[in-house]
Design an enzyme around this catalytic site. Structure first.
Site, short mmCIF file in Angstrom:
data_model
loop_
_atom_site.label_atom_id
_atom_site.label_comp_id
_atom_site.label_asym_id
_atom_site.label_seq_id
_atom_site.Cartn_x
_atom_site.Cartn_y
_atom_site.Cartn_z
N LYS A 34 0.85 -1.20 0.00
CA LYS A 34 0.00 0.00 0.00
C LYS A 34 0.88 1.23 0.00
CE LYS A 34 -4.02 2.02 0.26
NZ LYS A 34 -3.57 2.97 -0.77
N LYS A 82 4.53 2.44 8.78
CA LYS A 82 3.37 3.31 9.03
C LYS A 82 2.12 2.45 9.19
CE LYS A 82 3.54 6.97 6.57
NZ LYS A 82 3.45 7.91 5.43
N LYS A 142 5.17 1.84 -2.73
CA LYS A 142 5.27 3.23 -3.16
C LYS A 142 5.59 3.26 -4.64
CE LYS A 142 4.72 7.23 -1.09
NZ LYS A 142 3.74 7.49 -0.02
N THR A 155 -4.78 13.08 5.85
CA THR A 155 -3.42 13.18 6.36
C THR A 155 -3.27 14.43 7.24
OG1 THR A 155 -2.61 12.07 4.37
CG2 THR A 155 -0.98 13.18 5.75
N ASN A 190 -1.21 19.32 -0.49
CA ASN A 190 -2.38 18.67 0.13
C ASN A 190 -2.19 18.47 1.62
OD1 ASN A 190 -3.68 15.85 1.04
ND2 ASN A 190 -5.03 16.85 -0.43
N SER A 250 -7.23 5.60 3.61
CA SER A 250 -7.14 4.78 2.40
C SER A 250 -7.62 3.36 2.69
CB SER A 250 -5.70 4.74 1.88
OG SER A 250 -5.42 5.86 1.07
#
Length: 422
Positions: free
Chosen positions: A71, A95, A107, A192, A223, A356
């Site tokens: 992820k 994380k 990633k 986030t 963002n 997510s």
């Protein structure tokens, strides 16, 4: 101040090594965790609007899938390179471990400045990325999301391309961060930044700081930075400085000792596409920004922002890492020696992957939650993770970062052991 030329992969590996050593784990654990299980490089040919063809480089790293599918976001930025993508995928593994979501780290990225592309060129690039990688993606394999330079529209193009390439199988959960109108989750855009504000509040409370009486400086108005500003302001803190970047002037910062207002800055940014010459603040240099006498500093831009030079001069009483890897290992040591606590990225900015995960669950179930439900669930999970880490920090007399990695590495190591990986 000098910009340290530090490989983010080395930083990530060092953090994992420290956790493995602190836990007394077998050497095999670090061997399995220091590199991704898989990294793919693709060449993406794109027909430009002028009729020429340009080839872009894209990458996808799957770090560790012991606990669940990989992820992590897809970054569109000129600085994207294989080692950066590897490092970011490592951080994502831990994380997810910190938050207890059933994922491993992944990633991706494309080496490009998306601001130089037309809408059509960006769409063709997005679809080309999926064409090169779709065999290695899937709801139970690897689930990308937005990152720096990408957004919900990019995700929508990518999901559409994935569906076309997979016999029209409507696997909406293959990517998260989608627009709410098409499988996205309420609250994902702000997740986030909302999470950063939650962790900042919890850390401030433990340190005896009242959020309604503190001053804050935030680096970044993308963002993450933007919604960090919004939610930190929502908690009553006074934001006195914002650092940003614009093509016309490079790095710069805004300062107003009486405070900056999120909604006014957002309106200006949306009109001008940057905060240059924002009339309700004075422009200062990035060097001046780092030395401001504030209570809390939140780096919410890119990695390696707080170098050893910066760590020696910051005056903040608390640093909260909203970006990935913004504090270099050398700077981390200096901050520890100076008694300045740092809430680490794998905890502070974990709100994005948490929501997510919520989006993925909603896609698989075909049942969707309200924004209020999403925020409430996210806050509960983030406070729970913070409390677990803070307790371990006190128990072992380690930094918040060291405690976060110890908890997460231990979780991943246990599952690798159960699966017979070592």
């Amino acid at each position: 101040m000098s910009k340290e030329s530090l490989n983010p992969l080395e930083s990530a590996q060092l953090q994992v090594k420290h956790a493995c050593d602190a836990l007394g784990l077998e050497p095999a654990v670090y061997e399995l965790l220091k590199e991704p299980q898989r990294i793919i490089e693709v060449s993406i040919p794109v027909k430009m609007d002028d009729g020429t063809v340009k080839v872009f480089k894209g990458y996808r790293s799957s770090h560790n899938t012991a606990i669940g599918p990989a992820k992590g976001g897809i970054r569109l930025h000129p600085g994207v390179n294989p080692d950066e993508v590897k490092a970011l995928s490592i951080w994502m593994t831990f994380k997810c471990g910190v938050m207890g979501v059933p994922y491993g780290g992944g990633k991706g990225g494309i080496t490009v400045d998306p601001l130089t592309l037309s809408q059509g060129e960006l769409e063709r690039l997005s679809r080309g990325y999926i064409q090169g990688l779709y065999k290695y993606l899937g709801e139970k394999i690897d689930v990308p999301a937005p990152d720096v330079g990408s957004n919900g529209q990019v995700m929508a193009w990518m999901v559409d391309e994935y569906i076309k390439l997979n016999n029209d199988n409507m696997a909406l959960g293959v990517l998260t961060g989608k627009p709410v109108a098409w499988g996205g989750s309420q609250g994902r855009n702000e997740a986030t930044g909302f999470g950063v504000a939650v962790i900042a509040r919890e850390a401030a409370r433990e340190l005896g700081m009242d959020m309604t009486k503190i001053t804050v400086a935030i680096q970044g108005f993308g963002n993450v930075g933007r919604y960090t500003v919004k939610n930190v302001q929502r908690q009553g803190a006074k934001i006195v400085a914002i650092a940003e970047w614009a093509p016309s002037v490079g790095t710069y910062a805004l300062y107003n000792e009486d405070g900056l207002d999120f909604y006014d800055m957002e309106a200006y940014f949306n009109e001008h596409r940057n905060l240059v010459d924002y009339p309700k603040a004075k422009m200062i240099s990035l060097d001046e920004f780092w030395t401001l006498d504030v209570d809390m500093l939140i780096p919410a831009a890119l990695e390696n922002a707080i170098t050893e030079d910066v760590a020696k001069v910051v005056k903040a009483k608390l640093i909260c890492e909203a970006a990935n890897g913004p504090v270099t290992p050398g700077a981390d040591i200096i901050l520890k020696e100076r008694g300045i606590p740092v809430t680490p990225d794998i905890l502070t900015n974990a709100g994005g992957v948490t929501v997510s995960y919520f989006e993925w669950v909603q896609n698989l179930q075909g049942y969707y939650w309200s924004e209020k439900e999403v925020e409430e669930k996210q806050e509960v999970e983030m406070v729970k993770a913070f409390n677990e880490i803070w307790k371990l920090k006190n128990e072992y007399n380690v930094t918040i970062r060291e405690a976060a990695y110890m908890i997460s590495v231990k979780k991943v190591a246990e599952v690798m052991k159960l699966r017979g990986w070592y």
